[in-house]
Structures are given as C-alpha cells and as structure tokens.
Motif scaffolding. Structure first.
Motif, PDB file in Angstrom:
ATOM      1  N   TRP A   1      -1.416   3.513  -4.522  1.00 20.76           N
ATOM      2  CA  TRP A   1      -1.233   2.066  -4.479  1.00 20.76           C
ATOM      3  C   TRP A   1      -0.326   1.653  -5.624  1.00 20.76           C
TER       4      TRP A   1
ATOM      5  N   GLY B   1       0.820  -1.210   0.000  1.00 22.97           N
ATOM      6  CA  GLY B   1       0.000   0.000   0.000  1.00 22.97           C
ATOM      7  C   GLY B   1       0.847   1.250   0.000  1.00 22.97           C
TER       8      GLY B   1
ATOM      9  N   ARG C   1      -3.878   2.378  -9.558  1.00 24.27           N
ATOM     10  CA  ARG C   1      -3.204   3.263  -8.605  1.00 24.27           C
ATOM     11  C   ARG C   1      -4.153   4.323  -8.049  1.00 24.27           C
TER      12      ARG C   1
ATOM     13  N   GLN D   1       0.522  -5.928  -5.998  1.00 16.87           N
ATOM     14  CA  GLN D   1      -0.472  -6.339  -4.999  1.00 16.87           C
ATOM     15  C   GLN D   1      -0.645  -7.855  -4.982  1.00 16.87           C
TER      16      GLN D   1
ATOM     17  N   PRO E   1      -6.975  -1.214  -2.133  1.00 18.90           N
ATOM     18  CA  PRO E   1      -6.396  -2.324  -2.892  1.00 18.90           C
ATOM     19  C   PRO E   1      -7.380  -2.920  -3.888  1.00 18.90           C
TER      20      PRO E   1
END
Length: 392
Positions: free
Chosen positions: A191, A163, A287, A197, A292
């Motif tokens: 992000w 994050g 982003r 992720q 997330p």
C-alpha cells in the motif's frame, strides 16, 4: 491563537527523510521536497489543460459545471484538510491529489473508454498509467530529464494511491509502469503512504458530492428526488427542516457542504480506529498493513454504494450525457484512424516522433497526442480535419 491541528503522527511521511528523486537535484532553500513536487505539478502543461477536460459534462456545456481542473483543486483542498486533521504531511497529500487526473483524455470516461478500444491491439490505455507517463516522461520542461523528476513518495502515491498494483503489471497497458519500476523500485506490491490514501478518499468525497451538485444544476434530477437516498436524504431532510424558506439553490449547496463534512468525519473516525488497532509507529507500518489505513466505515460504504447507483441511473446514463458520450467517442475514433493511416497530418513534432516506428509505436504517439487534448481542442481539431467549412 490556539492551534486546531493535532501534532504530527508517527506514521506521517517526513519530507526530510524522503527517498529522493530518480535524478539527483540540489534541495530547494524555500520548499520541502513534497511542496516542490506540488509546485512542479501546478506549473505543468498537463495540469493547465485540465481546465477544459470533462468531469461529467463537456467543458463547453456550461461555465458552472466542474472540469477536471476544478475537480482536482477540490480534491486537493479536501486532501490537505484531512491530512492536516490526522497529523500527516499535508503537502504530500495535496500533491498526489493535484496529480491524480493528469492522464485523463478529453471527454472524461467516454474518452478513456474509446482509447481503450482503439489501443487494444497496441498496448492498451489506462488513465492512471497515462498520469504516471505524464509526470515521468511526457512533460518536457527541464534540460536534465524528461518528466517532472518527482520524489519517490509522490510517484508511489500517483500510481498506487488506490492500493497495490503489482498484480496489474502483466497487462499490456501497464508495461510503462513495469519498465520504470525495474529501474526505480516503487514497491508496487505494498500500500502507499497514508497521505496518498487520503488523496484517494478525497477524490471519492469530492466527486460524489459535486456530481450531485452538477446533476441538479444541469436539470438531470431534482434535489427532492434524493430525499430517500441514504446519506444525502437524511441530510436534506435536516437542511429543509432548518431552513424551510431558503432558496432551493442555497439548500442544495448547504446539503452538499454538510455531506462533505459527514464523509470527512467518517474518514477521520475510521482511520483513527484502524491506526489505534495496528499500533502504527512509522510510515513503513502503513505500507505493511496488508490493507488500507485511510478508509470509510462499513456503513458509509453501504450508503455511498446506493448514492452511486442513483447517480449512475439518473446522471451518468442520462440520455443527454449518453448523446455527448457518443459524439465524443466518434470524434476520437475518427481522428485516431486518420492519424494512423496518414501520420503526416499530425503536427510536426508529433509526426517526427511517429516516424521510423512500427505500428504499435505510432499508435502510442497518436494516443499520447489525443490523450493530451482538451475537449475544446479535440472538437476544433476534428473540425479542421473533417469539415471543409473550417477552411474558410
């Protein structure tokens, strides 16, 4: 043969559109920029050292337990599979996964905890920052630059796969990130890519499952003690029902395999739901989400919290693990104190770096030296420094 993989999604990172590297280099004729990053990490000295760095058990305690290297490989395998199943760039997800633990010191979290204490007055210590320093400064393999000169997308994933991190820049331990970002903007308030992720969630999947496996093998708890624990408990019940006469060791492995599958399916479903809800059309949309994209469902998060509580009580705080942690912390503390007081006992190249520095600068050099050690090297170095019998 029919393809099992979905087409590339619109919000996947495109290696052909990479923001490039801080130091310009010609493109590779044989690899995409992200695949080239992966290969640089695999060839890095810090990556090889992971073979004898603690995951939970000190590397010399047994050949069957995970080390940071085997953990990183398992994370990379899961990350690559999940990324491909979503339609993302599997090379980038794999690369971030392989790099994510490069900054861990010897003896796992015990080593990190001790270095945080030892460095409290000298700028602090954070293993994520240390990972970034490894790939941008400490690895010295190329004549044109320090570090590995990785792509913007890989560096972004390394430092913010969990994050945004802009709120951490005022911490002394994050000074190196702030200084690098001032020269090469990594957009630390957003992000990271979907691929990064995925690497973060693959880490969660790997360590939760494999800590169960290692804990049972180490005799810290019995597999049947997990029957009432959410997630793993129902899977164990079904596994026992399917194979009532199977060897317990195979039951354990089958249950872990099924739990990995259940967690992967949960991530795929939740990520698809979030992607559809946000109408993602470009990597930048990921982003800009404000949260997330790649995640577990609420129910999975609840189940994992209870599994982690079990592992915390029965494994991470087990007296045998605590005893090893205590020994490890004393080894690092004693070496740090000696190196600070007598820097001329450092190996030549490290002593040369420490000379003509103030106390904080010398502490950082000592910290870098210790953080790069494997478990075995730290134990042997401590013995050479403090035990006369090693002179024989």
């Amino acid at each position: 043969m029919a393809s099992f993989l979905p087409p590339r999604v619109a919000y996947a990172e495109d290696p052909g559109s990479s923001r490039g590297r801080k130091v310009l280099e010609p493109d590779s004729r044989t690899r995409t920029p992200f695949a080239r990053d992966r290969d640089r990490i695999i060839h890095a000295t810090a990556f090889r050292r992971l073979k004898e760095k603690t995951q939970v058990f000190v590397a010399h305690e047994g050949d069957h337990f995970r080390t940071r290297l085997t953990h990183s490989l398992e994370v990379a395998q899961i990350a690559r599979s999940v990324a491909a199943a979503i339609g993302l760039d599997a090379d980038l997800a794999e690369t971030v996964a392989l790099a994510h633990d490069l900054g861990h010191p010897p003896f796992g979290h015990a080593g990190e905890d001790e270095l945080q204490i030892l460095m409290a007055e000298f700028g602090g210590f954070d293993h994520n920052v240390q990972t970034f320093r490894v790939v941008t400064k400490l690895e010295r393999r190329y004549p044109q630059f320090d570090g590995l000169n990785l792509t913007w997308e890989t560096l972004e994933g390394v430092i913010k796969h969990n994050g945004p991190v802009s709120g951490k820049l005022d911490r002394p331990s994050w000074r190196a990130i702030a200084e690098f970002d001032a020269e090469y903007d990594l957009r630390l308030s957003t992000w990271a890519s979907a691929e990064a992720q995925v690497a973060a969630l693959a880490d969660d999947i790997a360590y939760n499952n494999h800590d169960v496996d290692d804990g049972v093998q180490a005799g810290l708890f019995h597999l049947k003690e997990l029957l009432d624990v959410p997630l793993i408990g129902p899977i164990l019940h079904r596994t026992y029902a399917d194979y009532p006469d199977l060897d317990p060791g195979i039951i354990r492995l089958e249950a872990v395999r099924r739990m990995i599958g259940a967690m992967v399916e949960d991530v795929l479903a939740e990520t698809a739901r979030r992607a559809e809800g946000h109408g993602l059309k470009h990597p930048e949309d990921v982003r800009a989400m404000g949260g997330p994209l790649v995640a577990f469902s609420h129910d999975m998060v609840e189940d994992l919290s209870q599994l982690r509580a079990f592992l915390m009580e029965r494994m991470y705080r087990h007296w045998r693990v605590n005893r090893t942690r205590s020994q490890a912390r004393r080894i690092l503390a004693e070496m740090f104190a000696l190196f600070m007081q007598e820097p001329d006992v450092l190996p030549g190249e490290w002593y040369a770096q420490s000379r003509d520095r103030d106390e904080a600068g010398r502490a950082r050099v000592v910290c870098d030296y210790i953080a790069g050690m494997t478990d075995r090297y730290a134990i042997e170095e401590h013995r050479r420094l403090f035990h006369l019998e090693s002179w024989a």
